[in-house]
Motif scaffolding. Structure first.
Motif, PDB file in Angstrom:
ATOM      1  N   LEU A   1       1.514 -23.306  50.620  1.00 26.23           N
ATOM      2  CA  LEU A   1       0.892 -21.903  49.000  1.00 26.23           C
ATOM      3  C   LEU A   1       1.078 -21.857  48.023  1.00 26.23           C
ATOM      4  O   LEU A   1       1.740 -23.362  47.328  1.00 26.23           O
ATOM      5  CB  LEU A   1       3.078 -21.269  49.844  1.00 26.23           C
ATOM      6  N   SER A   2       0.801 -21.616  47.550  1.00 24.54           N
ATOM      7  CA  SER A   2       0.316 -21.817  45.522  1.00 24.54           C
ATOM      8  C   SER A   2       0.661 -20.267  45.061  1.00 24.54           C
ATOM      9  O   SER A   2       1.477 -19.829  45.642  1.00 24.54           O
ATOM     10  CB  SER A   2      -1.105 -22.117  45.982  1.00 24.54           C
ATOM     11  N   GLY A   3       0.761 -20.352  43.808  1.00 24.55           N
ATOM     12  CA  GLY A   3       1.406 -19.937  42.533  1.00 24.55           C
ATOM     13  C   GLY A   3       2.858 -19.370  42.603  1.00 24.55           C
ATOM     14  O   GLY A   3       3.254 -20.832  42.367  1.00 24.55           O
ATOM     15  N   GLU A   4       3.173 -18.818  41.988  1.00 30.71           N
ATOM     16  CA  GLU A   4       5.168 -18.878  41.363  1.00 30.71           C
ATOM     17  C   GLU A   4       5.455 -17.938  42.361  1.00 30.71           C
ATOM     18  O   GLU A   4       5.154 -17.207  42.968  1.00 30.71           O
ATOM     19  CB  GLU A   4       4.635 -18.082  39.734  1.00 30.71           C
ATOM     20  N   ILE A   5       6.747 -18.626  42.603  1.00 32.16           N
ATOM     21  CA  ILE A   5       7.737 -17.535  42.944  1.00 32.16           C
ATOM     22  C   ILE A   5       7.521 -16.600  42.070  1.00 32.16           C
ATOM     23  O   ILE A   5       8.323 -16.462  41.462  1.00 32.16           O
ATOM     24  CB  ILE A   5       9.368 -18.485  43.252  1.00 32.16           C
ATOM     25  N   PRO A   6       7.937 -15.420  43.336  1.00 32.94           N
ATOM     26  CA  PRO A   6       8.054 -14.649  42.870  1.00 32.94           C
ATOM     27  C   PRO A   6       9.338 -14.145  42.284  1.00 32.94           C
ATOM     28  O   PRO A   6       9.883 -14.615  42.718  1.00 32.94           O
ATOM     29  CB  PRO A   6       7.211 -13.221  43.576  1.00 32.94           C
ATOM     30  N   ALA A   7      10.031 -12.969  41.119  1.00 31.18           N
ATOM     31  CA  ALA A   7      10.958 -13.209  40.673  1.00 31.18           C
ATOM     32  C   ALA A   7      11.818 -12.206  41.836  1.00 31.18           C
ATOM     33  O   ALA A   7      13.025 -12.133  41.748  1.00 31.18           O
ATOM     34  CB  ALA A   7      10.805 -12.201  39.394  1.00 31.18           C
ATOM     35  N   GLY A   8      11.013 -11.484  42.443  1.00 33.09           N
ATOM     36  CA  GLY A   8      11.669 -10.400  44.106  1.00 33.09           C
ATOM     37  C   GLY A   8      12.431 -11.193  44.158  1.00 33.09           C
ATOM     38  O   GLY A   8      13.307 -11.013  45.269  1.00 33.09           O
ATOM     39  N   ILE A   9      12.244 -12.549  44.793  1.00 29.47           N
ATOM     40  CA  ILE A   9      13.233 -13.441  45.623  1.00 29.47           C
ATOM     41  C   ILE A   9      14.722 -13.247  44.989  1.00 29.47           C
ATOM     42  O   ILE A   9      15.395 -13.265  45.893  1.00 29.47           O
ATOM     43  CB  ILE A   9      12.615 -14.957  46.174  1.00 29.47           C
ATOM     44  N   GLY A  10      14.605 -13.396  43.738  1.00 27.81           N
ATOM     45  CA  GLY A  10      16.021 -13.189  43.195  1.00 27.81           C
ATOM     46  C   GLY A  10      16.934 -11.387  42.986  1.00 27.81           C
ATOM     47  O   GLY A  10      17.911 -11.977  43.392  1.00 27.81           O
ATOM     48  N   SER A  11      15.614 -11.161  43.993  1.00 29.71           N
ATOM     49  CA  SER A  11      16.829  -9.504  44.108  1.00 29.71           C
ATOM     50  C   SER A  11      17.862  -9.584  45.803  1.00 29.71           C
ATOM     51  O   SER A  11      17.629  -8.700  46.023  1.00 29.71           O
ATOM     52  CB  SER A  11      16.248  -8.612  43.584  1.00 29.71           C
ATOM     53  N   LEU A  12      17.366 -10.372  46.271  1.00 33.23           N
ATOM     54  CA  LEU A  12      17.638 -10.556  47.837  1.00 33.23           C
ATOM     55  C   LEU A  12      19.317 -10.284  47.854  1.00 33.23           C
ATOM     56  O   LEU A  12      19.441 -11.824  48.001  1.00 33.23           O
ATOM     57  CB  LEU A  12      16.993 -11.524  48.856  1.00 33.23           C
ATOM     58  N   PRO A  13      19.849  -9.760  48.215  1.00 32.20           N
ATOM     59  CA  PRO A  13      20.977  -9.370  48.834  1.00 32.20           C
ATOM     60  C   PRO A  13      22.103 -10.123  49.644  1.00 32.20           C
ATOM     61  O   PRO A  13      22.794 -10.490  49.692  1.00 32.20           O
ATOM     62  CB  PRO A  13      20.825  -7.919  48.270  1.00 32.20           C
ATOM     63  N   SER A  14      20.821  -9.951  50.709  1.00 29.37           N
ATOM     64  CA  SER A  14      21.661 -10.831  51.595  1.00 29.37           C
ATOM     65  C   SER A  14      21.039 -12.772  52.147  1.00 29.37           C
ATOM     66  O   SER A  14      21.373 -12.988  52.552  1.00 29.37           O
ATOM     67  CB  SER A  14      21.448 -10.136  53.154  1.00 29.37           C
ATOM     68  N   LEU A  15      19.939 -12.975  51.086  1.00 28.38           N
ATOM     69  CA  LEU A  15      19.963 -14.332  50.920  1.00 28.38           C
ATOM     70  C   LEU A  15      20.473 -15.708  51.352  1.00 28.38           C
ATOM     71  O   LEU A  15      21.364 -15.618  49.690  1.00 28.38           O
ATOM     72  CB  LEU A  15      18.640 -14.494  50.261  1.00 28.38           C
ATOM     73  N   THR A  16      21.220 -16.339  52.280  1.00 21.31           N
ATOM     74  CA  THR A  16      21.761 -17.543  51.951  1.00 21.31           C
ATOM     75  C   THR A  16      20.859 -18.691  52.400  1.00 21.31           C
ATOM     76  O   THR A  16      21.273 -19.542  51.940  1.00 21.31           O
ATOM     77  CB  THR A  16      22.682 -17.422  53.182  1.00 21.31           C
ATOM     78  N   LYS A  17      20.549 -18.849  52.843  1.00 23.33           N
ATOM     79  CA  LYS A  17      19.526 -20.100  53.051  1.00 23.33           C
ATOM     80  C   LYS A  17      17.841 -19.744  52.720  1.00 23.33           C
ATOM     81  O   LYS A  17      17.061 -18.774  52.763  1.00 23.33           O
ATOM     82  CB  LYS A  17      19.568 -20.328  54.462  1.00 23.33           C
ATOM     83  N   LEU A  18      17.853 -20.732  51.366  1.00 26.70           N
ATOM     84  CA  LEU A  18      15.820 -20.234  51.428  1.00 26.70           C
ATOM     85  C   LEU A  18      15.226 -21.800  51.118  1.00 26.70           C
ATOM     86  O   LEU A  18      15.864 -22.716  50.201  1.00 26.70           O
ATOM     87  CB  LEU A  18      15.953 -20.080  49.793  1.00 26.70           C
ATOM     88  N   ASP A  19      14.017 -22.156  51.763  1.00 27.55           N
ATOM     89  CA  ASP A  19      13.678 -23.456  51.950  1.00 27.55           C
ATOM     90  C   ASP A  19      11.858 -23.021  51.720  1.00 27.55           C
ATOM     91  O   ASP A  19      11.294 -22.335  52.143  1.00 27.55           O
ATOM     92  CB  ASP A  19      13.120 -24.024  53.815  1.00 27.55           C
ATOM     93  N   LEU A  20      11.724 -23.390  50.424  1.00 29.63           N
ATOM     94  CA  LEU A  20      10.415 -23.440  50.071  1.00 29.63           C
ATOM     95  C   LEU A  20       9.598 -24.485  49.822  1.00 29.63           C
ATOM     96  O   LEU A  20       8.388 -24.709  49.527  1.00 29.63           O
ATOM     97  CB  LEU A  20       9.748 -22.562  48.541  1.00 29.63           C
ATOM     98  N   SER A  21      10.224 -25.613  49.903  1.00 24.90           N
ATOM     99  CA  SER A  21       9.748 -27.657  49.600  1.00 24.90           C
ATOM    100  C   SER A  21       8.338 -27.082  50.657  1.00 24.90           C
ATOM    101  O   SER A  21       7.741 -26.526  51.423  1.00 24.90           O
ATOM    102  CB  SER A  21      10.447 -28.060  50.309  1.00 24.90           C
ATOM    103  N   GLY A  22       7.859 -28.680  50.165  1.00 28.48           N
ATOM    104  CA  GLY A  22       6.761 -28.551  50.880  1.00 28.48           C
ATOM    105  C   GLY A  22       5.106 -27.917  50.639  1.00 28.48           C
ATOM    106  O   GLY A  22       4.890 -27.636  51.180  1.00 28.48           O
ATOM    107  N   ASN A  23       5.034 -27.463  49.772  1.00 28.19           N
ATOM    108  CA  ASN A  23       4.201 -26.680  49.005  1.00 28.19           C
ATOM    109  C   ASN A  23       3.294 -27.110  47.486  1.00 28.19           C
ATOM    110  O   ASN A  23       3.539 -27.886  47.835  1.00 28.19           O
ATOM    111  CB  ASN A  23       4.550 -24.598  49.282  1.00 28.19           C
ATOM    112  N   GLU A  24       2.598 -26.019  47.212  1.00 31.97           N
ATOM    113  CA  GLU A  24       2.282 -26.152  46.144  1.00 31.97           C
ATOM    114  C   GLU A  24       2.294 -25.040  44.932  1.00 31.97           C
ATOM    115  O   GLU A  24       1.433 -24.383  44.014  1.00 31.97           O
ATOM    116  CB  GLU A  24       0.936 -26.223  45.986  1.00 31.97           C
ATOM    117  N   LEU A  25       3.538 -25.003  45.318  1.00 29.47           N
ATOM    118  CA  LEU A  25       3.797 -23.677  44.099  1.00 29.47           C
ATOM    119  C   LEU A  25       4.409 -24.462  42.893  1.00 29.47           C
ATOM    120  O   LEU A  25       4.193 -25.290  42.313  1.00 29.47           O
ATOM    121  CB  LEU A  25       5.409 -22.967  44.732  1.00 29.47           C
ATOM    122  N   THR A  26       3.400 -23.419  42.231  1.00 25.29           N
ATOM    123  CA  THR A  26       3.396 -23.656  40.329  1.00 25.29           C
ATOM    124  C   THR A  26       4.345 -23.191  40.089  1.00 25.29           C
ATOM    125  O   THR A  26       5.090 -22.340  39.658  1.00 25.29           O
ATOM    126  CB  THR A  26       2.236 -23.630  39.793  1.00 25.29           C
TER     127      THR A  26
END
Length: 897
Positions: free
Chosen positions: A444-469
């Motif tokens: 995965l590349s590009g930026e982390i979308p701000a919309g991830i921060g609006s997920l009300p039920s999210l408790t586990k987030l793993d975006l490691s090991g990609n090419e995010l900038t």
């Protein structure tokens, strides 16, 4: 004087014996009525039999209208049906004085003693159900002396032991033989194969001595349902099983069966459910499993199966559920299997399967787990009802679908370890219910979308090991995460303040461009080159400030206009409001509507918004607003109103009082009593304590009292409501606490009923929340009150361990974690019990409640206790009537699996 007393005693004994002993001749209707009254007295006048009263002015057949009694046209009793009525004691001999009796149902009471041989005198008996009682001893060897007319015999969930006698194979007309969940530790006889009329045979969950399945069972030509789960079976499944032409449901799971499955299986019967999971079966699945065209469920996980999935699944349009994980299956999954419109559950993880997924998954599918295989191709673009999608460690490529609104029901999304490229789409914000989001180890590349921060039920987030900038969105500070991993990317800038916590000290590694002013993270301090970029001229700063203020003023004005407009729309909705009250009110619907403001909003979730409204008299109410996108159809509306009427009439101390319901075209306002201490989870779990009035920790006596109060509320709903009410979403956030920390059950599925109103029945009926949801909710639409027992068991584990329902580490859920830890632990307290309640004075009580939680979260509903039994154990724990109570370790190890 002594002689007189002896004679009187003898006379009294003979009188009682005359009442309770069978008589040679038949009785008149009046005498049968007197027999019922004697039966009532013998059982100590249970409250459920209060309608059994002798009115001298009534007719001689008045007893035919008593609760649980059915008579023939000429006034003789033929049917006694008293399930779930708190009846205690043995069955009296006098019962079979009712010579016309054909039907006896005493299921789920407290009937004790050994199997009553007096029932042999019920010569016309056709139906006998003594299941879920406390009968002990062995089944009599002469059981064949019971009525030859008997077609149904249920002794399930008692404490019978020893052998199942061969004589049971001499019941000529028996069609249903239900003997599961006992303590039979001997053998089951091959003579069962002689029961030519037998349609249902349940022998599951008995600790028999290890035995093979008799070849004679293949003679049961009318057998439709064979259930032998956890019956200590060994050896092969007999080839004769292929001849069972009537077989529809086969469950031989959790045994030690070896060799291969009969090759002809399924070709000669209308098989619809097939379960051989948790055995040591090798070879391939039979080719003709779906030959009958009725197969709905294939469950064969945790075996040594090899080869391909049978090609007959290509034409299995009835398929609903396939679970074949943890085997050695290979080859492509039959491609046309995905066209089965009823398909809801696919669990194929941990095999060597390959193939591609269709662009559009079946509309009904809710669980797709295919991790650790060799699937390839693109991720599907449409999956409207999918709740769990686990596809880690495969060979998927391409991009994540751009429009994730079609995945809006997802609760778990794991695509770890694939070859997915492109960016994370901004539509990720549509995943409002997602708890676990794992996109790690892709491209995965590009930026982390701000919309991830609006997920009300999210408790586990793993975006490691990609090419995010780019920078980490500031909005991610609002997430309440138990796990975060953004390591091994190309992120830059300053870590947002809300993420600078010791809990995330390993979450940002291998991102050279990241920095943090906080020393708790393993990152370089912000400054130097990155700081120099922020040095701007004063004039430029001022221009930004003034320009920003102007924009802010415009935005605030626009927000106010929009908010006022929205309030008017919300106030109007689609029609006039109707108020239905269940208590005397000193407010109107207008007063409630005026209180629906942002200032009064105290909670929000998938079920709607909750407001705290102070009325004129100083009384406080909680109002839950649920708004659906469409008007309810008449059936849903009637169901909702019926449930509201039931809940509105309840006057029980441990159930939150429903005061009124206010409704119009598409919105419902549920007005409840206000609970000042809010919900249990806010006091129990550390991350919620800042939201409570004080950082107060609950001691063990308070926790046990809360458990007892909640159990009383559920007991009332299950046993004292008519009809019984199943909550379907028992969890710590639905247990509310009053000023004295008294527990009350809230939210009996009303919100869920409305939110799911326009969905297919098969979707909306799924009950529960992640971590609290009973296993059967994932594979069957037929659930009962045992789903509440499971959810309550998770609450007991929360109370004793301090962990959250989804806090199970590698085991996933708390229930699985507790079970695994209990299995492995020699000393129960170590590593399990919450440090805040460790106290030598309460060790035994805490252990008991913890073990009760394990028992309540058993995988099989029938192995779970009833809420009545749960309450009894909890109350004994509080009063410490015995030193140690609750199930022993061996029983728990046996029952939980």
């Amino acid at each position: 004087m002594a002689n007189i007393k002896a004679i009187a005693t003898l006379f009294f004994t003979l009188t009682i014996f005359s009442y309770l002993s069978p008589k040679a001749s038949s009785l008149t209707p009046e005498q049968e009525k007197q027999t019922l009254l004697q039966l009532k007295n013998f059982w100590r006048n249970p409250t459920s039999l209060q309608s059994w009263k002798d009115n001298k002015k009534s007719s001689t057949t008045a007893h035919c209208n008593w609760f649980g009694i059915t008579c023939s046209s000429d006034g003789f009793i033929t049917n006694i049906s008293l399930p779930n009525q708190n009846i205690y004691g043995p069955i009296p001999d006098s019962l079979c004085n009712l010579t016309n009796l054909t039907h006896i149902n005493l299921y789920n009471n407290s009937i004790s003693g050994q199997f009553p041989k007096s029932l042999y005198n019920c010569s016309n008996l056709e139906y006998l159900n003594l299941g879920q009682n406390y009968l002990v001893g062995t089944i009599p060897s002469d059981i064949n002396r019971i009525s030859s007319s008997l077609v149904y015999l249920s002794l399930e969930a008692n404490n019978f032991s020893g052998d199942i006698p061969p004589g049971i194979g001499q019941l000529p007309n028996i069609q249903s033989l239900i003997l599961n969940n006992n303590l039979f530790n001997g053998s089951f006889p091959a003579e069962l194969g002689q029961l030519s009329s037998l349609q249902t045979l349940w022998l599951a969950y008995n600790p028999f001595t290890p035995a093979t399945i008799p070849q004679e069972f293949g003679k049961l030509k009318n057998l439709r349902f064979l259930w032998m789960t956890k019956a200590n079976l060994v050896g092969n499944i007999p080839d004769s099983f292929s001849k069972l032409s009537a077989l529809q449901h086969l469950d031989l799971s959790i045994n030690n069966l070896t060799g291969v499955l009969p090759s002809e299986f399924g070709k000669h019967s209308k098989l619809w459910e097939f379960d051989v999971s948790n055995n040591r079966i090798s070879g391939e699945l039979p080719a003709g499993l779906c030959a009958g065209g009725t197969l709905t469920s294939v469950v064969a996980f945790n075996n040594n199966l090899t080869g391909r999935l049978p090609d007959s699944l290509n034409h299995c349009v009835t398929l609903d559920n396939i679970q074949v994980y943890n085997n050695k299956l290979t080859g492509d999954v039959p491609s046309r299997m995905w066209s089965a419109m009823n398909l809801t559950t696919v669990m194929m993880h941990d095999n060597q399967l390959s193939g591609t997924l269709p662009e559009k998954l079946p509309w009904n599918i809710s669980r797709l787990q295919i991790a650790n295989n060799r699937f390839s191709g693109k991720i599907p673009s449409t999956a409207g009802n999918l709740q769990v999608f686990e596809a880690a460690n495969n060979q998927f490529s391409g991009e994540i679908p751009g429009n994730l609104s079609s995945f809006s029901r997802l609760q778990t999304l794991s695509l770890r370890g694939n070859q997915i490229s492109g960016g994370i789409p901004g539509s990720i914000s549509a995943l409002r219910f997602v708890n676990i989001l794992d996109l790690s180890d892709n491209h995965l590349s590009g930026e982390i979308p701000a919309g991830i921060g609006s997920l009300p039920s999210l408790t586990k987030l793993d975006l490691s090991g990609n090419e995010l900038t780019g920078e980490i969105p500031q909005k991610m500070s609002e997430l309440k995460l138990t796990f975060l991993n953004l390591s091994s990317n190309q992120l830059s800038g300053e870590v947002p303040a809300g993420l600078r916590s010791g809990a995330y000290d390993e979450s940002f590694l291998a991102n050279p461009g990241l920095c943090s002013p906080s020393t708790v993270l393993n990152l370089r301090a912000c400054g130097g080159q990155s700081a120099g970029k922020n040095h701007t001229s004063v004039a430029l700063i001022l221009s930004f400030v003034f320009g920003g203020l102007a924009l802010l003023g415009t935005a605030l004005f626009a927000i106010r206009v929009i908010r006022d407009y929205k309030r008017r729309i919300d106030r109007i909705d689609l029609g006039p409001w109707k108020l239905t009250s269940f208590h005397s009110l000193d407010f109107t619907e207008e007063r409630i509507l005026k209180g629906l403001t942002e200032e009064n909003l105290i909670g929000s979730g998938g079920g709607g918004q909750v407001y705290k409204i102070v009325l004129r008299a100083g009384e406080i109410v909680a109002v839950k607003k649920i708004r659906n996108s469409k008007k309810l159809d008449s059936r849903r509306e009637n169901e909702f109103q019926a449930k509201v009427q039931i809940l509105g009439t309840i006057r029980q101390a441990n159930i939150v009082k429903l005061i009124a319901c206010i409704s119009n075209g598409v919105s419902k306002l549920l007005v409840y009593e206000y609970m000042h201490n809010k919900s249990l989870d806010r006091w129990l779990h550390a991350k919620h304590r800042s939201e409570s009035r004080e950082n107060v920790k609950l001691d063990w006596p308070t926790r046990l009292s809360i458990a007892i109060g909640a159990a009383k509320g559920l007991c009332y709903m299950h046993n004292d409501c008519n009809p019984a009410v199943v909550h379907s979403d028992v969890k710590s956030s639905n247990i509310l606490l009053d000023d004295e920390f008294g527990a009350k059950i809230a939210d009996f599925g009303l919100a869920r009923m409305l939110v799911n109103a326009n969905e297919p029945e098969s979707v909306s009926i799924v009950a529960g929340s992640i971590g609290y949801m009973a296993p059967e909710c994932g594979y069957t639409r037929k659930v009962n009150e045992k789903v509440d027992v499971y959810g309550f068991g998770v609450v007991l584990l929360e109370l004793t361990t301090g962990r959250e329902a989804r806090d199970g580490g590698d085991e996933g859920s708390l229930a699985d974690w507790a079970w695994q830890h209990f299995q492995d632990s020699n000393q129960l307290i170590d590593g399990i019990i919450d440090d805040e309640i460790k106290n030598p004075a309460y060790v035994h009580e805490i252990e008991t409640v913890f073990k009760l939680g394990i028992l309540c979260t058993g995988k099989t509903p029938s192995m779970r206790p009833t809420m009545k039994q749960v309450l009894q154990v909890l109350e004994m724990a509080r009063f410490r009537s015995i030193t140690r109570i609750g199930p022993d370790r061996d029983f728990l190890l046996y029952s939980r699996t």
